[in-house]
Motif scaffolding. Structure first.
Motif, mmCIF file in Angstrom:
data_model
loop_
_atom_site.group_PDB
_atom_site.id
_atom_site.type_symbol
_atom_site.label_atom_id
_atom_site.label_comp_id
_atom_site.label_asym_id
_atom_site.label_seq_id
_atom_site.Cartn_x
_atom_site.Cartn_y
_atom_site.Cartn_z
ATOM 1 N N ARG A 1 -25.683 -34.493 -5.217
ATOM 2 C CA ARG A 1 -26.118 -33.260 -4.356
ATOM 3 C C ARG A 1 -27.139 -32.656 -4.352
ATOM 4 O O ARG A 1 -28.161 -32.685 -3.849
ATOM 5 N N LYS A 2 -26.231 -31.874 -5.135
ATOM 6 C CA LYS A 2 -27.095 -30.389 -5.128
ATOM 7 C C LYS A 2 -28.176 -30.797 -6.087
ATOM 8 O O LYS A 2 -29.007 -30.190 -5.659
ATOM 9 N N LYS A 3 -28.049 -31.995 -7.365
ATOM 10 C CA LYS A 3 -28.945 -31.715 -7.883
ATOM 11 C C LYS A 3 -29.963 -32.777 -7.416
ATOM 12 O O LYS A 3 -31.357 -32.403 -7.812
ATOM 13 N N THR A 4 -29.807 -33.512 -7.043
ATOM 14 C CA THR A 4 -31.314 -34.103 -5.848
ATOM 15 C C THR A 4 -31.535 -33.777 -4.800
ATOM 16 O O THR A 4 -32.996 -33.672 -4.683
ATOM 17 N N SER A 5 -31.249 -32.715 -4.496
ATOM 18 C CA SER A 5 -31.775 -32.285 -3.455
ATOM 19 C C SER A 5 -32.591 -30.964 -3.440
ATOM 20 O O SER A 5 -33.281 -30.190 -2.971
ATOM 21 N N LYS A 6 -32.711 -30.851 -4.822
ATOM 22 C CA LYS A 6 -33.382 -29.550 -5.587
ATOM 23 C C LYS A 6 -34.610 -30.510 -5.817
ATOM 24 O O LYS A 6 -36.129 -30.068 -6.573
ATOM 25 N N VAL A 7 -34.723 -31.553 -5.794
ATOM 26 C CA VAL A 7 -35.596 -32.466 -6.628
ATOM 27 C C VAL A 7 -36.696 -33.081 -5.507
ATOM 28 O O VAL A 7 -36.246 -33.803 -4.460
ATOM 29 N N ALA A 8 -37.385 -32.373 -5.861
ATOM 30 C CA ALA A 8 -39.295 -33.781 -4.200
ATOM 31 C C ALA A 8 -39.650 -34.845 -4.858
ATOM 32 O O ALA A 8 -39.177 -35.577 -5.835
ATOM 33 N N ARG A 9 -38.860 -36.064 -3.810
ATOM 34 C CA ARG A 9 -39.390 -37.105 -4.270
ATOM 35 C C ARG A 9 -40.770 -37.422 -2.992
ATOM 36 O O ARG A 9 -41.346 -37.969 -4.346
ATOM 37 N N HIS A 10 -40.756 -36.860 -2.449
ATOM 38 C CA HIS A 10 -42.603 -37.444 -2.167
ATOM 39 C C HIS A 10 -42.896 -35.731 -1.283
ATOM 40 O O HIS A 10 -42.353 -35.399 -0.941
ATOM 41 N N ILE A 11 -44.507 -35.543 -1.580
ATOM 42 C CA ILE A 11 -44.779 -34.607 -0.926
ATOM 43 C C ILE A 11 -46.155 -35.243 -0.170
ATOM 44 O O ILE A 11 -46.397 -36.207 -1.057
ATOM 45 N N VAL A 12 -46.031 -35.050 0.470
ATOM 46 C CA VAL A 12 -47.122 -34.990 1.531
ATOM 47 C C VAL A 12 -48.553 -33.938 1.360
ATOM 48 O O VAL A 12 -48.156 -32.796 2.155
ATOM 49 N N ILE A 13 -49.567 -34.079 1.499
ATOM 50 C CA ILE A 13 -50.959 -33.611 1.625
ATOM 51 C C ILE A 13 -51.318 -33.337 2.237
ATOM 52 O O ILE A 13 -52.142 -34.956 2.221
ATOM 53 N N ALA A 14 -51.877 -33.289 3.693
ATOM 54 C CA ALA A 14 -52.898 -33.042 4.574
ATOM 55 C C ALA A 14 -54.196 -31.961 4.839
ATOM 56 O O ALA A 14 -53.712 -30.965 4.481
ATOM 57 N N SER A 15 -55.355 -32.326 5.023
ATOM 58 C CA SER A 15 -56.325 -31.792 5.596
ATOM 59 C C SER A 15 -56.759 -31.750 6.703
ATOM 60 O O SER A 15 -56.818 -32.650 7.466
ATOM 61 N N ALA A 16 -57.113 -30.608 7.221
ATOM 62 C CA ALA A 16 -57.591 -30.485 8.286
ATOM 63 C C ALA A 16 -58.627 -29.765 8.529
ATOM 64 O O ALA A 16 -59.394 -28.468 7.278
ATOM 65 N N GLY B 1 -57.301 -41.066 15.055
ATOM 66 C CA GLY B 1 -57.223 -40.777 15.086
ATOM 67 C C GLY B 1 -55.826 -39.518 13.862
ATOM 68 O O GLY B 1 -55.011 -38.991 14.929
ATOM 69 N N THR B 2 -55.910 -39.807 13.071
ATOM 70 C CA THR B 2 -55.165 -38.722 12.134
ATOM 71 C C THR B 2 -55.658 -37.964 11.339
ATOM 72 O O THR B 2 -56.739 -38.602 10.982
ATOM 73 N N LEU B 3 -54.612 -37.264 10.891
ATOM 74 C CA LEU B 3 -55.257 -36.553 9.925
ATOM 75 C C LEU B 3 -55.257 -36.978 9.120
ATOM 76 O O LEU B 3 -54.801 -37.602 8.153
ATOM 77 N N PRO B 4 -56.308 -36.698 7.454
ATOM 78 C CA PRO B 4 -56.717 -37.259 6.384
ATOM 79 C C PRO B 4 -55.564 -37.022 5.700
ATOM 80 O O PRO B 4 -55.101 -35.008 5.830
ATOM 81 N N MET B 5 -54.523 -37.914 5.177
ATOM 82 C CA MET B 5 -53.200 -37.399 3.663
ATOM 83 C C MET B 5 -52.914 -38.166 2.767
ATOM 84 O O MET B 5 -53.048 -39.343 3.138
ATOM 85 N N HIS B 6 -52.376 -37.533 1.559
ATOM 86 C CA HIS B 6 -52.247 -38.505 0.882
ATOM 87 C C HIS B 6 -50.627 -38.694 0.111
ATOM 88 O O HIS B 6 -50.160 -37.086 0.197
ATOM 89 N N VAL B 7 -49.758 -39.428 -0.276
ATOM 90 C CA VAL B 7 -48.644 -39.384 -0.738
ATOM 91 C C VAL B 7 -48.065 -39.349 -1.943
ATOM 92 O O VAL B 7 -48.719 -40.295 -1.859
ATOM 93 N N ILE B 8 -47.539 -38.375 -2.588
ATOM 94 C CA ILE B 8 -47.711 -38.513 -4.073
ATOM 95 C C ILE B 8 -46.265 -38.257 -4.190
ATOM 96 O O ILE B 8 -45.032 -36.976 -3.200
ATOM 97 N N GLU B 9 -45.697 -39.089 -5.173
ATOM 98 C CA GLU B 9 -44.475 -39.481 -5.632
ATOM 99 C C GLU B 9 -44.468 -38.586 -6.566
ATOM 100 O O GLU B 9 -44.924 -38.906 -7.647
ATOM 101 N N THR B 10 -43.111 -37.710 -7.343
ATOM 102 C CA THR B 10 -43.081 -36.971 -7.767
ATOM 103 C C THR B 10 -41.504 -36.593 -8.417
ATOM 104 O O THR B 10 -40.555 -36.574 -7.426
ATOM 105 N N ASP B 11 -41.214 -36.494 -10.090
ATOM 106 C CA ASP B 11 -39.848 -35.460 -9.702
ATOM 107 C C ASP B 11 -39.760 -34.948 -10.169
ATOM 108 O O ASP B 11 -38.844 -34.143 -10.055
ATOM 109 N N ALA B 12 -40.850 -33.379 -9.996
ATOM 110 C CA ALA B 12 -40.731 -31.860 -10.399
ATOM 111 C C ALA B 12 -39.967 -31.680 -9.520
ATOM 112 O O ALA B 12 -39.506 -32.108 -8.089
ATOM 113 N N ALA B 13 -39.217 -30.757 -9.808
ATOM 114 C CA ALA B 13 -38.682 -29.590 -8.823
ATOM 115 C C ALA B 13 -39.714 -29.013 -7.663
ATOM 116 O O ALA B 13 -40.914 -28.454 -8.012
#
Length: 77
Positions: free
Chosen positions: A20-35, A49-61
């Motif tokens: 759990r400690k190991k996986t909590s340090k790793v981001a699975r999805h990063i959401v990038i939004a712009s306003a 009616g939503t903000l432009p955004m993009h979801v990136i899947e990653t295993d990076a810390a």
């Protein structure tokens, strides 16, 4: 027999806690939004009616991922 069950439970829980400690340090999805704002200060959104955004899947810390983001306070000099 009871001691073996307790030992198994301790080993299992410590292994689970480590995972759990190991996986909590790793981001699975990063959401990038712009306003974006128009000249009147209104926020510009997509046609649905939503903000432009993009979801990136990653295993990076998380620490590594945050280095690539520009965290600005929005104030202009």
């Amino acid at each position: 027999m009871c001691g073996a069950i307790v030992l198994f439970a301790v080993v299992f829980l410590s292994h689970d806690a480590r995972n759990r400690k190991k996986t909590s340090k790793v981001a699975r999805h990063i959401v990038i939004a712009s306003a974006a704002f128009d000249e009147f200060g209104r926020i510009l959104v997509k046609s649905d009616g939503t903000l432009p955004m993009h979801v990136i899947e990653t295993d990076a810390a998380i620490d590594v991922s945050l280095l690539y983001l520009d965290i600005a306070d929005g104030s202009e000099s």
